[in-house]
Design an enzyme around this catalytic site. Structure first.
Site, PDB file in Angstrom:
ATOM      1  CE1 TYR A  53      -4.620   1.492  -0.247  1.00  0.00           C
ATOM      2  CE2 TYR A  53      -4.718  -0.681   1.110  1.00  0.00           C
ATOM      3  CZ  TYR A  53      -4.423   0.396   0.698  1.00  0.00           C
ATOM      4  OH  TYR A  53      -6.553   0.816   0.280  1.00  0.00           O
ATOM      5  CD  GLU A  55      -4.650   5.642   1.419  1.00  0.00           C
ATOM      6  OE1 GLU A  55      -3.956   6.429   2.152  1.00  0.00           O
ATOM      7  OE2 GLU A  55      -5.431   4.887   1.302  1.00  0.00           O
ATOM      8  CG  ASP A 199      -8.288   9.802 -24.188  1.00  0.00           C
ATOM      9  OD1 ASP A 199      -6.899   9.374 -25.036  1.00  0.00           O
ATOM     10  OD2 ASP A 199      -9.072   9.451 -24.411  1.00  0.00           O
ATOM     11  CB  THR A 225      -4.594   3.090 -21.793  1.00  0.00           C
ATOM     12  OG1 THR A 225      -4.250   3.216 -23.967  1.00  0.00           O
ATOM     13  CG2 THR A 225      -5.539   3.323 -21.902  1.00  0.00           C
ATOM     14  CE  LYS A 228      -6.835   1.384 -25.332  1.00  0.00           C
ATOM     15  NZ  LYS A 228      -7.617   2.301 -24.867  1.00  0.00           N
ATOM     16  NE  ARG A 234      -6.841  -3.990 -19.407  1.00  0.00           N
ATOM     17  CZ  ARG A 234      -7.914  -3.434 -20.504  1.00  0.00           C
ATOM     18  NH1 ARG A 234      -6.970  -3.660 -21.867  1.00  0.00           N
ATOM     19  NH2 ARG A 234      -8.745  -2.815 -20.056  1.00  0.00           N
TER      20      ARG A 234
END
Length: 412
Positions: A53, A55, A199, A225, A228, A234
């Site tokens: 974790y 954060e 984008d 992203t 692709k 991903r």
């Protein structure tokens, strides 16, 4: 990869993975938004970083023990800045849609106007579809492509911008095969006082390789992203001008996300390093060459390509002259182990569930090492399948042909 532990503890999931490996290996995948990562990316995404974790941001975490999470996040951001020439990068978005959401939430208020490409003309759900958060929170004005040419109508964009005074102009597409002139959009944004957001989820790999114009010098915000054409895991990423760095970072965390996916960020770092190599540029050049060849061969077999061809990795095929819907074409091609997706075409009279077209892309087949000869062979198969979609025996023979081609070009 070795899945012996999984095989013993969860045979059902193990079998699903084995089936997916078989499916990917034995199907010619022409889905423009998919690709195969390198083995190194797969290894890192399945690493112990999935346990952590973290954060916050490097050196500003809300948990202890983040020193190595800081290392991989810093590597990812540094490599992205170098690759794209961006002033600021945030690599924490879990997806492209969340990257887009972060930009909207950073500079817009509910009800503000966004000018973006219509989904039915090649845009994306998160660019203002009525069923998406973007269409719920904001007023969407859509531009599209010219009915005759299939190209973006830049004059229409300017006219709409002057008339509607959008707070943000969004440029980018998920089914548009031509180069985008980001400078023209930037000029329109300046003229109308709008933010400009690009984008580049689909074309990020081409942009990184210098084979498609980059929006980074022109846009306030660039989202993408990392899969692709970029061939990473991903996930999503945001690039922006330095003046927006603080508001973007604050919107991602604590605004819309909690702990980042450190294992995915580490995999992004690996993919971005791969994208900095000469081999990656050569690969992207082959992706475009294969797309152009496939489009050319399909046109030669009587297929209509929206805009007449392609400048990037994809094409949108209009099937109205082939007496078959996009849905039925997707099914028939799938039966012959050629994986595509049905897609609406501009000014489509059929519903998105049926469609009049299919979208094809060459990242996956290029990653496998296929070239011009294989694009000719694939176009032959596509044409034969479409023409004989009600002939099971013919489809079976073509399936065997597709499988043989897959065997020649293993993925891993």
């Amino acid at each position: 990869m070795n899945f012996e532990n999984l095989k013993n503890t969860d045979p059902e999931v193990y079998q699903a993975i084995q089936n997916e490996i078989e499916r990917e290996q034995n199907n010619i995948v022409l889905i423009a938004s998919e690709n195969y990562t390198s083995p190194a990316v797969l290894e890192v995404q399945g690493s112990v970083f999935t346990n952590k974790y973290a954060e916050g941001y490097p050196c500003k975490r809300y948990y202890g023990g983040c020193e190595y999470a800081d290392v991989v996040e810093n590597l990812a951001t540094e490599r992205a800045r170098k690759l794209f020439g961006a002033e600021h990068v945030n690599v924490q978005p879990h997806s492209g849609s969340q990257a887009n959401m972060a930009v909207f939430f950073s500079v817009l208020k509910p009800g503000d106007t966004i000018l973006s490409m219509s989904l039915s003309h090649g845009g994306h759900l998160s660019h203002g579809s009525s069923v998406n958060f973007s269409g719920v929170f904001y007023k969407i004005v859509s531009y599209g492509v010219n009915r005759d040419s299939g190209y973006i109508d830049y004059e229409e964009v300017r006219r709409l911008a002057l008339a509607q005074k959008p707070k943000l102009i969004l440029v980018g597409a998920s089914a548009y095969s031509r180069s985008i002139d980001f400078k023209v959009f930037a000029d329109i944004a300046r003229e109308t006082g709008a933010y400009l957001m690009a984008d580049i989820a689909h074309i990020a790999g081409l942009v990184a390789a210098g084979l498609h114009p980059s929006p980074v010098p022109h846009a306030d915000f660039v989202t993408t992203t990392t899969h692709k054409t970029l061939r990473g895991p991903r996930g999503g990423m945001i690039m922006c001008r330095a003046e927006f760095a603080k508001v973007i970072d604050k919107t991602i965390f604590p605004g819309i996300q909690g702990g980042p996916l450190v294992h995915v960020i580490a995999a992004k770092a690996v993919a971005l390093k791969e994208a900095l190599t000469p081999e990656f540029r050569d690969y992207q050049a082959k992706v475009i060459q294969n797309a152009k060849k496939l489009a050319e061969e399909l046109v030669g077999r009587g297929f209509k390509i929206i805009s007449g061809g392609t400048d990037n990795h994809m094409m949108l095929v209009d099937l109205t002259n082939k007496d078959i819907t996009g849905k039925d074409a997707e099914i028939a091609l799938g039966q012959a182990r050629i994986t595509v997706n049905k897609n609406v075409i501009p000014y489509d009279e059929r519903s998105p569930a049926i469609t009049s077209g299919i979208r094809l892309g060459t990242p996956c087949v290029t990653t496998r090492g296929m070239g011009s000869a294989e694009m000719t062979e694939i176009s032959d198969m596509i044409s034969s399948i479409i023409e004989n979609n009600n002939d099971p025996e013919k489809i079976t023979r073509l399936m065997q042909k597709a499988q043989s081609l897959c065997v020649k070009f293993p993925i891993y």
